[in-house]
Motif scaffolding. Sequence first.
Motif, short mmCIF file in Angstrom:
data_model
loop_
_atom_site.label_atom_id
_atom_site.label_comp_id
_atom_site.label_asym_id
_atom_site.label_seq_id
_atom_site.Cartn_x
_atom_site.Cartn_y
_atom_site.Cartn_z
N TRP A 1 -1.49 18.42 95.13
CA TRP A 1 -1.67 17.54 95.78
C TRP A 1 -2.00 18.31 97.17
O TRP A 1 -1.72 19.51 97.90
CB TRP A 1 -0.55 16.45 96.47
CG TRP A 1 0.38 16.71 96.25
CD1 TRP A 1 1.73 16.72 95.35
CD2 TRP A 1 0.58 17.27 97.69
NE1 TRP A 1 2.54 17.02 96.27
CE2 TRP A 1 1.86 17.48 97.46
CE3 TRP A 1 0.57 17.42 99.31
CZ2 TRP A 1 3.52 17.57 98.70
CZ3 TRP A 1 1.34 17.79 100.22
CH2 TRP A 1 2.31 18.05 100.33
N THR B 1 -6.31 15.02 98.75
CA THR B 1 -7.12 14.94 97.15
C THR B 1 -5.61 15.47 96.10
O THR B 1 -4.79 15.87 96.58
CB THR B 1 -7.69 16.96 97.31
OG1 THR B 1 -8.26 16.74 98.03
CG2 THR B 1 -8.28 16.85 96.02
N TYR C 1 -4.95 15.94 91.90
CA TYR C 1 -4.83 16.31 90.91
C TYR C 1 -4.72 16.31 89.82
O TYR C 1 -3.96 15.80 89.61
CB TYR C 1 -5.05 18.29 91.21
CG TYR C 1 -5.99 18.78 92.79
CD1 TYR C 1 -7.34 18.84 92.19
CD2 TYR C 1 -5.23 19.62 93.73
CE1 TYR C 1 -7.77 20.08 93.30
CE2 TYR C 1 -6.14 20.05 95.23
CZ TYR C 1 -7.42 19.92 94.77
OH TYR C 1 -7.60 20.18 95.44
N SER D 1 -7.66 21.95 88.31
CA SER D 1 -8.65 22.06 89.72
C SER D 1 -9.94 21.24 90.17
O SER D 1 -10.32 20.44 91.49
CB SER D 1 -8.23 23.40 90.40
OG SER D 1 -9.09 24.19 89.33
N ASN E 1 -10.21 16.09 90.74
CA ASN E 1 -9.55 15.22 91.07
C ASN E 1 -9.88 13.98 91.48
O ASN E 1 -11.64 13.78 91.76
CB ASN E 1 -9.39 16.23 92.36
CG ASN E 1 -10.71 17.47 93.17
OD1 ASN E 1 -11.57 16.33 93.81
ND2 ASN E 1 -11.26 18.57 92.65
N PHE F 1 -10.11 9.98 86.75
CA PHE F 1 -8.39 10.78 87.51
C PHE F 1 -7.35 9.97 86.97
O PHE F 1 -7.60 8.56 86.17
CB PHE F 1 -8.41 10.52 88.84
CG PHE F 1 -6.63 11.48 89.34
CD1 PHE F 1 -6.83 11.99 90.05
CD2 PHE F 1 -5.90 9.74 89.17
CE1 PHE F 1 -5.03 12.36 89.79
CE2 PHE F 1 -4.34 10.19 89.51
CZ PHE F 1 -4.14 12.06 90.69
#
Length: 212
Positions: free
Chosen positions: A109, A121, A123, A128, A131, A177
């Motif tokens: 994060w 953000t 993840y 990476s 996100n 996500f």
Amino acid sequence: MSLAAAYMFGRKQGVDPFVFNAPMVGNGNDSVVPLTALNGGNVSFGSGIHASFNGANNSNLQYDDNAAFNFSNGTNDIAFEINFKISFSNGTQQLFLNKHGANGTNRTWELRANSNKVRITLYSELNSANNLSYENSNILTNGTEYQIKATYDGNGNPLIFVNGDSTGVIIQNNAPFIKLGVSTNKVTVGRFLPSSSFNFDGTIRDLTIQKL
């Protein structure tokens, strides 16, 4: 939420104002142990108990991994809230709080400034490229202090409040996500290691991290 879920820096804790208080694992009470940051060498502390960063590569604080900074139990995400006061000298594109591995790997994060807007953000499973972000729409004026609150409900819904206003937009990159990952990464304040492109230039104080 118990008191043991609150971790503070920016308030006077002995000599160094940037000491996190983290719970003793498994004791079931509000006892805490201090987590002291490694000063990169170029962070100054003001009388108002804040830290000033100047954008240099060694202007950062770094904390070892601790349960205080992980917002997943490996199966489900854990709701959390991060509060702090911040003032930018230059908020164009700066990363001021993150839990990433070397070279930006195994990202978990982060909180950053993007064109003087504050963004959180998250993840997905340390990926990476996958996100989820929430960017507050308020444009912060350089040199002015703002109260920031970043929240996550544990179910894919992050928010950023600037002086109480949560107006903003969700930004999704790539596949849906799924959930946050668990890592042993350190937490860095003031820099995105090892890049020098996103160093923080400004002040931060009164930071708390709370698992809800």
